[in-house]
Design a protein around this motif. Structure first.
Motif, mmCIF file in Angstrom:
data_model
loop_
_atom_site.group_PDB
_atom_site.id
_atom_site.type_symbol
_atom_site.label_atom_id
_atom_site.label_comp_id
_atom_site.label_asym_id
_atom_site.label_seq_id
_atom_site.Cartn_x
_atom_site.Cartn_y
_atom_site.Cartn_z
ATOM 1 N N GLN A 88 0.642 -1.434 0.097
ATOM 2 C CA GLN A 88 -0.499 0.444 0.096
ATOM 3 C C GLN A 88 1.004 0.834 -0.213
ATOM 4 O O GLN A 88 1.763 1.489 0.528
ATOM 5 N N SER A 89 0.414 2.281 -0.429
ATOM 6 C CA SER A 89 0.742 3.662 0.025
ATOM 7 C C SER A 89 1.672 4.024 1.080
ATOM 8 O O SER A 89 1.027 3.994 2.181
ATOM 9 N N GLY A 90 2.494 3.911 1.032
ATOM 10 C CA GLY A 90 3.227 4.546 2.383
ATOM 11 C C GLY A 90 3.545 3.477 3.137
ATOM 12 O O GLY A 90 4.448 3.649 4.427
ATOM 13 N N LEU A 120 14.531 -9.302 -3.330
ATOM 14 C CA LEU A 120 14.790 -7.843 -3.603
ATOM 15 C C LEU A 120 15.875 -7.292 -3.704
ATOM 16 O O LEU A 120 16.904 -7.144 -3.028
ATOM 17 N N PRO A 121 16.274 -6.510 -4.304
ATOM 18 C CA PRO A 121 17.969 -5.700 -4.344
ATOM 19 C C PRO A 121 17.965 -5.107 -2.952
ATOM 20 O O PRO A 121 19.197 -4.734 -2.466
ATOM 21 N N ASP A 122 17.141 -4.287 -2.623
ATOM 22 C CA ASP A 122 17.285 -3.355 -1.541
ATOM 23 C C ASP A 122 15.886 -3.483 -0.547
ATOM 24 O O ASP A 122 15.228 -4.203 -0.686
ATOM 25 N N ALA A 123 16.196 -2.744 0.542
ATOM 26 C CA ALA A 123 14.067 -2.815 0.684
ATOM 27 C C ALA A 123 13.653 -1.883 0.885
ATOM 28 O O ALA A 123 12.655 -1.487 1.857
ATOM 29 N N GLY A 124 13.596 -1.428 -0.569
ATOM 30 C CA GLY A 124 12.881 -0.105 -0.934
ATOM 31 C C GLY A 124 11.722 -0.821 -1.313
ATOM 32 O O GLY A 124 11.841 -1.689 -2.287
ATOM 33 N N LEU A 125 10.910 -0.568 -1.115
ATOM 34 C CA LEU A 125 9.348 -0.967 -1.435
ATOM 35 C C LEU A 125 8.525 0.187 -2.630
ATOM 36 O O LEU A 125 9.055 1.895 -2.304
ATOM 37 N N MET A 126 8.284 0.073 -3.768
ATOM 38 C CA MET A 126 6.921 0.958 -4.209
ATOM 39 C C MET A 126 5.520 0.369 -3.455
ATOM 40 O O MET A 126 4.856 -0.816 -3.681
ATOM 41 N N ALA A 127 4.218 2.078 -4.177
ATOM 42 C CA ALA A 127 2.860 1.189 -4.166
ATOM 43 C C ALA A 127 2.505 0.316 -4.988
ATOM 44 O O ALA A 127 3.159 0.434 -6.488
#
Length: 136
Positions: A88-90, A120-127
């Protein structure tokens, strides 16, 4: 000049002594080097040596048997049950890890497991991104 004797042949030595005596000089006796009593190919073990070898062989066999009996293979690892989760967003990976972590689990370990599980290449996610999370 005096005659010089070479080699281990005995008849030559006797003949040289006779020639030297006739010439009236002294001859130093030259001896051939001693041959070893036995060569390595004819090595023999005594009864005590054979007993020591048998005891050593038995000890090695016992140690190998002891360690081989303790070796065991694990069975096939069961598949981990997972479910799909739409980000989800955020929403962060940390929040998702907190929601699926067991009470005794460290959330940091769960985050690392989620990164590995989803490659995953890193811990960042996109909505809107779909990831898999383990089911309790």
């Amino acid at each position: 000049m005096s005659a010089m004797v070479m080699g281990p042949a005995m008849p030559n030595l006797v003949l040289a002594r006779a020639n030297v005596r006739a010439a009236g000089t002294r001859l130093a006796t030259v001896r051939a080097p001693q041959q070893p009593a036995r060569s390595a190919a004819h090595l023999r073990l005594t009864a005590r040596g054979r007993a020591v070898l048998w005891v050593l062989a038995a000890a090695v066999a016992a140690v190998v048997t002891l360690f081989a009996s303790q070796a065991s293979a694990d069975g096939p690892v069961g598949a981990q049950e997972v479910e799909r989760h739409v980000v989800q967003s955020g929403e962060t990976l940390w929040q998702i890890a907190e929601s699926v972590a067991a009470p005794s689990q460290d959330v940091r370990d769960v985050v690392l497991d989620l990164v590995r599980l989803n490659e995953l290449p890193d811990a960042g996610l996109m909505a809107g991104q779909v990831i898999v999370v383990p089911v309790d």
